[in-house]
Design an enzyme around this catalytic site. Structure first.
Site, PDB file in Angstrom:
ATOM      1  CE1 TYR A   1      -4.020   2.034   0.865  1.00 38.14           C
ATOM      2  CE2 TYR A   1      -2.688   2.977   2.619  1.00 38.14           C
ATOM      3  CZ  TYR A   1      -3.826   3.001   1.841  1.00 38.14           C
ATOM      4  OH  TYR A   1      -4.773   3.961   2.047  1.00 38.14           O
TER       5      TYR A   1
ATOM      6  CE  LYS B   1      -3.633   4.889  -1.223  1.00 34.82           C
ATOM      7  NZ  LYS B   1      -4.678   5.318  -2.168  1.00 34.82           N
TER       8      LYS B   1
END
Length: 304
Positions: free
Chosen positions: A169, A173
């Site tokens: 993640y 991001k």
């Protein structure tokens, strides 16, 4: 429909919000519609890990229409470029263009890196990073042709600063923050503004992570004002904005003044010896493009 909201109106604008079947995306879509935008509510309707489907997007469309707004549902997957092209074509056929894209769709497959399967790493990067690139590419030529575009990427404090158990993640991001920076430069000549939001909100993605009181304090409606401002006509560009619980912040990728090493100091030992000066944050810079790093080095060489 937007008169009571002062000067920030979206009358005549068409917006696409991905992952808008619930949580943050739902709030963004509803707020844009309240202010006059025609909204494509995109959501595959899967679970938090990306599996399954539902009619979540249709429910949000019904809410918008019940409030007097205009919206259509789209169930396309951001991981499928052709589906994103079809979504943009449908919006353009229905309403004549696309002016706003909020890339909000996301999934979580949290595990420590030691226990994370490569497939889980790849899938999360595909949805967040490649998915946002797919949706953006699908709308890019339209925005260039109409000389108007507002695009918002969704990063995270995990991407900016790290968080245990979220290597996949976090990588995706921070990648989105980097994508924003280049697209803001490339889109400038066609009045395309591109920004990044790093939201902290109590949503389906975080419901078993936040304590109940915090979950309420960090409700998605307290993030929406920043997201909607960042896709408005007078929005800034190339910003990273943190938002949560009604607090709004700006994050920057900075560069220290650095230290020029020559002679015997231009060595591994020299870097070690001057480390404190290299990392000294006094008068640090906020580069506006990658070229600024080279320019700051040239300035050092010229004794400035």
């Amino acid at each position: 429909m937007s008169d009571s909201f002062g000067s920030i109106s979206f009358e005549g604008r068409v917006a696409i919000v991905t992952g808008a079947g619930g949580g943050l995306g739902r709030e963004y879509a509803r707020e844009l519609a309240r202010r006059g935008a025609k909204v494509v509510v995109n959501d595959l309707g899967g679970a938090r890990d990306g599996t399954g489907q539902s009619d979540a997007a249709l429910q949000v469309v019904e809410e918008i229409r019940a409030a007097g707004g205009e919206a259509i549902a789209d169930g396309g997957s951001v991981t499928d470029y052709d589906q994103m092209v079809a979504m943009v074509a449908r919006a353009t056929e229905t309403w004549g263009g696309v002016h706003i894209l909020i890339n909000n769709a996301g999934v979580l497959r949290d595990k420590s890196f030691a226990k994370m399967e490569p497939a889980d790493f790849k899938f999360v990067v595909d949805v967040h990073l490649n998915g946002s690139a797919n949706a953006t590419k699908a709308v890019w030529d339209t925005m260039r042709a109409q000389n108007y575009g507002r695009i918002l990427m969704t990063a995270s404090s995990t991407g900016l600063y790290g968080n245990f158990g979220q290597a996949n993640y976090g990588a995706a991001k921070l990648g989105l923050a980097g994508l924003t920076k280049t697209l803001a430069i490339e889109g400038a000549k066609n009045n395309i503004k591109v920004n990044t939001i790093a939201p902290t909100a109590g949503t389906r993605m975080t419901q078993d992570i936040f304590p109940e009181e915090a979950f309420k304090a960090f409700s998605p409606d307290k993030v929406a004002p920043a997201a909607v401002y960042l896709v408005s006509e007078d929005a800034p560009t190339n910003m990273i904005v943190g938002a949560g619980a009604g607090v709004f912040q700006a994050a920057y990728v900075t560069l220290t003044q650095g230290k020029l090493l020559t002679g015997d100091d231009l060595s591994v030992e020299g870097v070690a010896a001057h480390w404190a000066e290299i990392i000294d944050r006094d008068a640090e810079l906020v580069p506006q493009s990658g070229a600024d790093q080279s320019m700051s080095i040239l300035a050092k060489l010229q004794g400035r």
